[in-house]
Design an enzyme around this catalytic site. Structure first.
Site, PDB file in Angstrom:
ATOM      1  N   ASP A   1       8.859  -7.209  -4.140  1.00  0.00           N
ATOM      2  CA  ASP A   1       9.053  -8.451  -3.382  1.00  0.00           C
ATOM      3  C   ASP A   1       8.764  -8.224  -1.909  1.00  0.00           C
ATOM      4  O   ASP A   1       9.653  -7.907  -1.141  1.00  0.00           O
ATOM      5  CB  ASP A   1      10.496  -8.930  -3.587  1.00  0.00           C
ATOM      6  CG  ASP A   1      10.769 -10.293  -3.004  1.00  0.00           C
ATOM      7  OD1 ASP A   1       9.836 -10.935  -2.496  1.00  0.00           O
ATOM      8  OD2 ASP A   1      11.931 -10.723  -3.039  1.00  0.00           O
TER       9      ASP A   1
ATOM     10  N   GLU B   1       5.189 -14.774  -4.885  1.00  0.00           N
ATOM     11  CA  GLU B   1       6.511 -14.243  -5.233  1.00  0.00           C
ATOM     12  C   GLU B   1       6.483 -13.723  -6.674  1.00  0.00           C
ATOM     13  O   GLU B   1       5.723 -14.227  -7.508  1.00  0.00           O
ATOM     14  CB  GLU B   1       7.564 -15.337  -5.115  1.00  0.00           C
ATOM     15  CG  GLU B   1       7.933 -15.694  -3.684  1.00  0.00           C
ATOM     16  CD  GLU B   1       8.861 -14.667  -3.061  1.00  0.00           C
ATOM     17  OE1 GLU B   1       9.413 -13.822  -3.793  1.00  0.00           O
ATOM     18  OE2 GLU B   1       9.022 -14.712  -1.833  1.00  0.00           O
TER      19      GLU B   1
ATOM     20  N   HIS C   1       4.881 -12.820   2.060  1.00  0.00           N
ATOM     21  CA  HIS C   1       5.722 -12.378   3.175  1.00  0.00           C
ATOM     22  C   HIS C   1       5.847 -10.860   3.127  1.00  0.00           C
ATOM     23  O   HIS C   1       5.989 -10.262   2.054  1.00  0.00           O
ATOM     24  CB  HIS C   1       7.094 -13.057   3.152  1.00  0.00           C
ATOM     25  CG  HIS C   1       8.009 -12.614   2.053  1.00  0.00           C
ATOM     26  ND1 HIS C   1       8.777 -11.478   2.130  1.00  0.00           N
ATOM     27  CD2 HIS C   1       8.291 -13.164   0.849  1.00  0.00           C
ATOM     28  CE1 HIS C   1       9.497 -11.346   1.042  1.00  0.00           C
ATOM     29  NE2 HIS C   1       9.217 -12.354   0.224  1.00  0.00           N
TER      30      HIS C   1
ATOM     31  N   GLU D   1      10.653 -14.414   5.826  1.00  0.00           N
ATOM     32  CA  GLU D   1      11.138 -15.070   4.618  1.00  0.00           C
ATOM     33  C   GLU D   1      12.537 -14.592   4.245  1.00  0.00           C
ATOM     34  O   GLU D   1      13.360 -15.368   3.762  1.00  0.00           O
ATOM     35  CB  GLU D   1      10.167 -14.813   3.452  1.00  0.00           C
ATOM     36  CG  GLU D   1      10.337 -15.752   2.269  1.00  0.00           C
ATOM     37  CD  GLU D   1      11.345 -15.254   1.231  1.00  0.00           C
ATOM     38  OE1 GLU D   1      11.661 -16.017   0.318  1.00  0.00           O
ATOM     39  OE2 GLU D   1      11.810 -14.089   1.355  1.00  0.00           O
TER      40      GLU D   1
END
Length: 258
Positions: free
Chosen positions: A118, A176, A87, A149
């Site tokens: 992230d 992730e 994402h 996300e």
């Protein structure tokens, strides 16, 4: 090829990969994809650049924009068995940054920028992987980038699954950050709003202690935090990863919050 030349070739390959990752991460970080506000569109420079790049590496690219910041970017080369999912949206920028969050900064062996961990860093690695292998255009590969996300009402993955035949994939890797460990489970996510009701009145009233909605919310929160803390273990230090995002209510300091 002797050992010295092998080491030199390996060092050159590692250096090229590092430079490629840095270049791509710099581009990704420069694109503001904070969510909220969810103002991401498939016509943004982010996706214009991604489309041009992956097409230059021999990928077939398709995009879908479902509005309100829900964008799906899908790039496929060959007949891959593994799909990488990343994402590209990030949480908003909060106070306390020592560097420009939208300008990649390298300091003491680390990269700083909004989303570098992230998980735009993973996207940059995948972009580098697409180009740094010898004869890379002959390697089958696919990536799925999404933008919803971080936040509520995510729909990109659902729409993607509904619209594509994914039977050819044997694995889906969601990139992730997991401290470089392969995690074959998903924590899950539940979001809820709670409402506590009290009885309005002056703070000098005998009912102020128990009739205050804020006090009731605080008692509930104390119990919830206790349960969350009891779920923490050495192998799962986050436990159930409980978080109270915000609390609103009340009128003034000498009024019982209704």
């Amino acid at each position: 090829m002797n050992q010295t030349k092998v080491l030199q070739a390996s060092n050159n390959s590692n250096k090229n990969a590092f430079l490629a990752i840095k270049k791509h991460l710099s581009f990704l970080i420069s694109c503001d994809t904070c969510n909220p506000p969810r103002t991401i569109r498939f016509t943004d420079p982010l996706f214009v650049g991604l489309e041009a790049y992956f097409k230059s590496q021999g990928f077939t690219v398709t995009m879908a924009d479902f509005g309100e910041g829900h964008v799906v970017f899908y790039a496929v080369r060959g007949r891959p068995k593994v799909l990488f999912n990343v994402h590209l949206d990030t949480v908003p920028v909060s106070d306390g940054w020592h560097y420009d969050p939208f300008n990649l900064t390298e300091s003491k062996g680390r990269f700083y920028g909004r989303g570098s961990c992230d998980i735009k860093g993973a996207a940059a690695c995948l972009m580098a992987l697409a180009e740094t292998q010898e004869n890379s255009k002959e390697y089958d590969m696919s990536v799925l980038f999404t933008t919803d996300e971080e936040g509520l009402d995510s729909c990109c993955i659902k729409h993607f699954i509904d619209a594509h035949d994914l039977s050819g994939y044997q694995q889906v890797i969601v990139a992730e950050p997991t401290e470089c460990l392969a995690i074959t489970e998903h924590r899950g996510y539940v979001s809820a709003h709670g409402k506590f009701k009290g009885t309005s009145g002056h703070s000098s009233s005998v009912d102020a202690l128990t009739g205050n909605a804020v006090h009731q919310a605080n008692l509930w929160l104390t119990d919830a935090l206790t349960i969350a803390q009891q779920s923490q273990t050495s192998t799962n230090p986050a436990g159930i990863c409980f978080n109270l995002g915000y609390i609103k209510g009340g009128e003034k300091n000498n009024m019982i919050a209704e």
